[in-house]
Design a protein around this motif. Structure first.
Motif, mmCIF file in Angstrom:
data_model
loop_
_atom_site.group_PDB
_atom_site.id
_atom_site.type_symbol
_atom_site.label_atom_id
_atom_site.label_comp_id
_atom_site.label_asym_id
_atom_site.label_seq_id
_atom_site.Cartn_x
_atom_site.Cartn_y
_atom_site.Cartn_z
ATOM 1 N N MET A 133 0.828 -33.675 -49.957
ATOM 2 C CA MET A 133 0.082 -33.919 -50.256
ATOM 3 C C MET A 133 -0.493 -35.918 -50.498
ATOM 4 S SD MET A 133 -1.406 -31.951 -51.393
ATOM 5 C CE MET A 133 -3.122 -31.743 -52.815
ATOM 6 N N PRO A 134 0.173 -36.160 -50.419
ATOM 7 C CA PRO A 134 -0.109 -37.795 -49.286
ATOM 8 C C PRO A 134 -0.062 -37.726 -47.416
ATOM 9 C CG PRO A 134 1.694 -38.214 -50.852
ATOM 10 C CD PRO A 134 1.627 -37.064 -50.718
ATOM 11 N N CYS A 135 1.000 -37.160 -47.088
ATOM 12 C CA CYS A 135 1.018 -36.975 -46.102
ATOM 13 C C CYS A 135 -1.173 -36.098 -45.907
ATOM 14 C CB CYS A 135 2.218 -35.912 -45.274
ATOM 15 S SG CYS A 135 1.695 -35.407 -43.730
ATOM 16 N N PHE A 136 -0.950 -35.259 -46.109
ATOM 17 C CA PHE A 136 -2.402 -34.754 -46.233
ATOM 18 C C PHE A 136 -3.756 -35.559 -46.093
ATOM 19 C CE2 PHE A 136 -1.272 -30.150 -46.851
ATOM 20 C CZ PHE A 136 -1.516 -29.926 -45.869
ATOM 21 N N GLY A 137 -3.161 -36.973 -46.893
ATOM 22 C CA GLY A 137 -3.856 -37.687 -47.756
ATOM 23 C C GLY A 137 -4.110 -39.134 -46.590
ATOM 24 N N ILE A 138 -3.357 -39.081 -45.566
ATOM 25 C CA ILE A 138 -3.044 -40.027 -44.629
ATOM 26 C C ILE A 138 -4.012 -39.264 -43.451
ATOM 27 C CG2 ILE A 138 -1.710 -40.961 -42.808
ATOM 28 C CD1 ILE A 138 0.004 -41.177 -45.376
ATOM 29 N N LEU A 139 -3.768 -37.972 -43.452
ATOM 30 C CA LEU A 139 -4.662 -37.491 -42.212
ATOM 31 C C LEU A 139 -5.609 -37.866 -41.771
ATOM 32 C CD1 LEU A 139 -0.930 -34.916 -41.221
ATOM 33 C CD2 LEU A 139 -1.614 -36.687 -40.296
ATOM 34 N N ILE A 140 -5.353 -36.280 -43.121
ATOM 35 C CA ILE A 140 -7.300 -35.999 -43.234
ATOM 36 C C ILE A 140 -8.468 -37.581 -44.181
ATOM 37 C CG2 ILE A 140 -9.194 -34.384 -44.039
ATOM 38 C CD1 ILE A 140 -6.635 -33.064 -44.679
ATOM 39 N N GLY A 141 -7.733 -38.350 -43.845
ATOM 40 C CA GLY A 141 -8.634 -39.694 -44.796
ATOM 41 C C GLY A 141 -9.625 -39.140 -45.968
ATOM 42 N N GLY B 273 -4.669 -44.147 -49.335
ATOM 43 C CA GLY B 273 -4.404 -45.663 -48.874
ATOM 44 C C GLY B 273 -2.841 -46.424 -48.833
ATOM 45 N N LEU B 274 -2.254 -45.073 -48.528
ATOM 46 C CA LEU B 274 -1.049 -45.291 -48.944
ATOM 47 C C LEU B 274 -0.490 -46.916 -47.679
ATOM 48 C CD1 LEU B 274 1.762 -45.387 -49.691
ATOM 49 C CD2 LEU B 274 1.827 -43.405 -48.561
ATOM 50 N N THR B 275 -0.726 -46.219 -46.119
ATOM 51 C CA THR B 275 -1.124 -47.190 -45.348
ATOM 52 C C THR B 275 -0.747 -49.072 -45.342
ATOM 53 O OG1 THR B 275 -2.835 -46.684 -44.552
ATOM 54 C CG2 THR B 275 -1.142 -45.451 -43.613
ATOM 55 N N ALA B 276 -1.983 -49.033 -46.538
ATOM 56 C CA ALA B 276 -2.570 -50.449 -47.087
ATOM 57 C C ALA B 276 -0.976 -50.666 -47.903
ATOM 58 C CB ALA B 276 -3.787 -49.902 -47.557
ATOM 59 N N ILE B 277 0.088 -49.937 -48.392
ATOM 60 C CA ILE B 277 0.367 -50.425 -49.455
ATOM 61 C C ILE B 277 1.490 -50.821 -48.330
ATOM 62 C CG2 ILE B 277 1.653 -49.562 -51.326
ATOM 63 C CD1 ILE B 277 -0.390 -48.407 -52.307
ATOM 64 N N THR B 278 2.639 -50.031 -47.737
ATOM 65 C CA THR B 278 3.266 -49.694 -47.316
ATOM 66 C C THR B 278 3.302 -49.418 -45.849
ATOM 67 O OG1 THR B 278 6.376 -49.286 -47.595
ATOM 68 C CG2 THR B 278 4.491 -47.306 -48.212
ATOM 69 N N GLU B 279 4.263 -49.852 -44.991
ATOM 70 C CA GLU B 279 4.930 -49.127 -43.772
ATOM 71 C C GLU B 279 5.668 -48.181 -44.036
ATOM 72 O OE1 GLU B 279 5.321 -52.093 -40.937
ATOM 73 O OE2 GLU B 279 3.171 -53.665 -41.548
ATOM 74 N N ASN B 280 6.476 -48.731 -44.552
ATOM 75 C CA ASN B 280 7.512 -47.239 -44.271
ATOM 76 C C ASN B 280 7.032 -46.132 -45.592
ATOM 77 O OD1 ASN B 280 9.376 -48.903 -43.909
ATOM 78 N ND2 ASN B 280 9.371 -49.702 -45.875
ATOM 79 N N ILE B 281 6.077 -45.385 -44.966
ATOM 80 C CA ILE B 281 5.131 -44.160 -45.604
ATOM 81 C C ILE B 281 6.419 -42.913 -45.840
ATOM 82 C CG2 ILE B 281 3.588 -41.918 -44.512
ATOM 83 C CD1 ILE B 281 2.267 -44.089 -43.061
ATOM 84 N N ILE B 282 7.125 -42.500 -44.779
ATOM 85 C CA ILE B 282 8.005 -41.359 -45.236
ATOM 86 C C ILE B 282 9.209 -41.811 -46.362
ATOM 87 C CG2 ILE B 282 10.008 -40.606 -44.337
ATOM 88 C CD1 ILE B 282 7.437 -40.003 -43.102
ATOM 89 N N LEU B 283 9.057 -42.858 -46.366
ATOM 90 C CA LEU B 283 9.959 -43.522 -47.456
ATOM 91 C C LEU B 283 9.122 -43.380 -48.884
ATOM 92 C CD1 LEU B 283 12.688 -44.735 -49.165
ATOM 93 C CD2 LEU B 283 11.820 -46.880 -48.676
#
Length: 178
Positions: free
Chosen positions: A49-57, A119-129
């Protein structure tokens, strides 16, 4: 170090609703295999789901005006209704949570992970982690909730199952009223 603490804090926050809902479902004496399947599915959904959140925005949120609280509230009330039906229709207190129900539950408790992904990319660059940590923590919280719920059932019997269903209804209604 601060980034890891932030990721862990978000993972725990995302998993708290899963834990409380798993307590209720755990009172239905799921088999060990069903419990592991449910916890694994929730863990996987907290990765996806966070992956979809990042991709779809924001496109999806603006286009569909997704109301996660309404959707989660309806899902929880339906699951609680199924629990109550099972409690009062059989001697043995079990719930036949099929794979569709497991997916529905996992999706419902993972919607907040979708919005976190926005908003995960604003929190961290380590998205996979971050997504791996979300997945592991949600798996553990789900399994812990199921085990505690099952233990409460052995101590309190049918009353624990009824309490679990009522807990799901209360949480579901609270999400509907948000």
């Amino acid at each position: 170090m601060v980034e890891i603490v932030t990721i862990l804090t978000i993972a725990v926050a995302l998993s708290m609703d899963t834990f409380s809902l798993s307590l209720g479902i755990g009172t239905c004496n799921l088999s060990h295999k069903k419990s592991l399947t449910l916890a694994s599915t929730v863990g996987i959904m907290h990765f996806i789901m966070p992956c979809f959140g990042i991709l779809i925005g924001n496109t999806v949120l603006n286009f569909f005006e997704l109301n996660s609280n309404l959707l989660l509230g309806i899902i929880l009330i339906v699951i609680a209704g199924q629990m109550l039906y099972e409690i009062f229709s059989q001697e043995e207190n079990t719930i036949q949570l099929n794979f569709g129900g497991i997916l529905l539950f996992a999706f419902g408790v993972s919607i907040d992970a979708f919005s976190t992904g926005l908003g995960l990319t604003a929190i961290t660059e380590n998205i996979i982690l971050a997504m791996v940590v979300f997945s592991i923590i949600s798996f553990l919280f789900t399994l812990l909730g199921l085990l505690i719920g099952k233990y409460a059932t052995h101590l309190l019997g049918t009353y624990a199952s009824i309490f679990g269903a009522i807990l799901l209804i209360v949480i579901g209604v609270s999400h509907l009223l948000k």
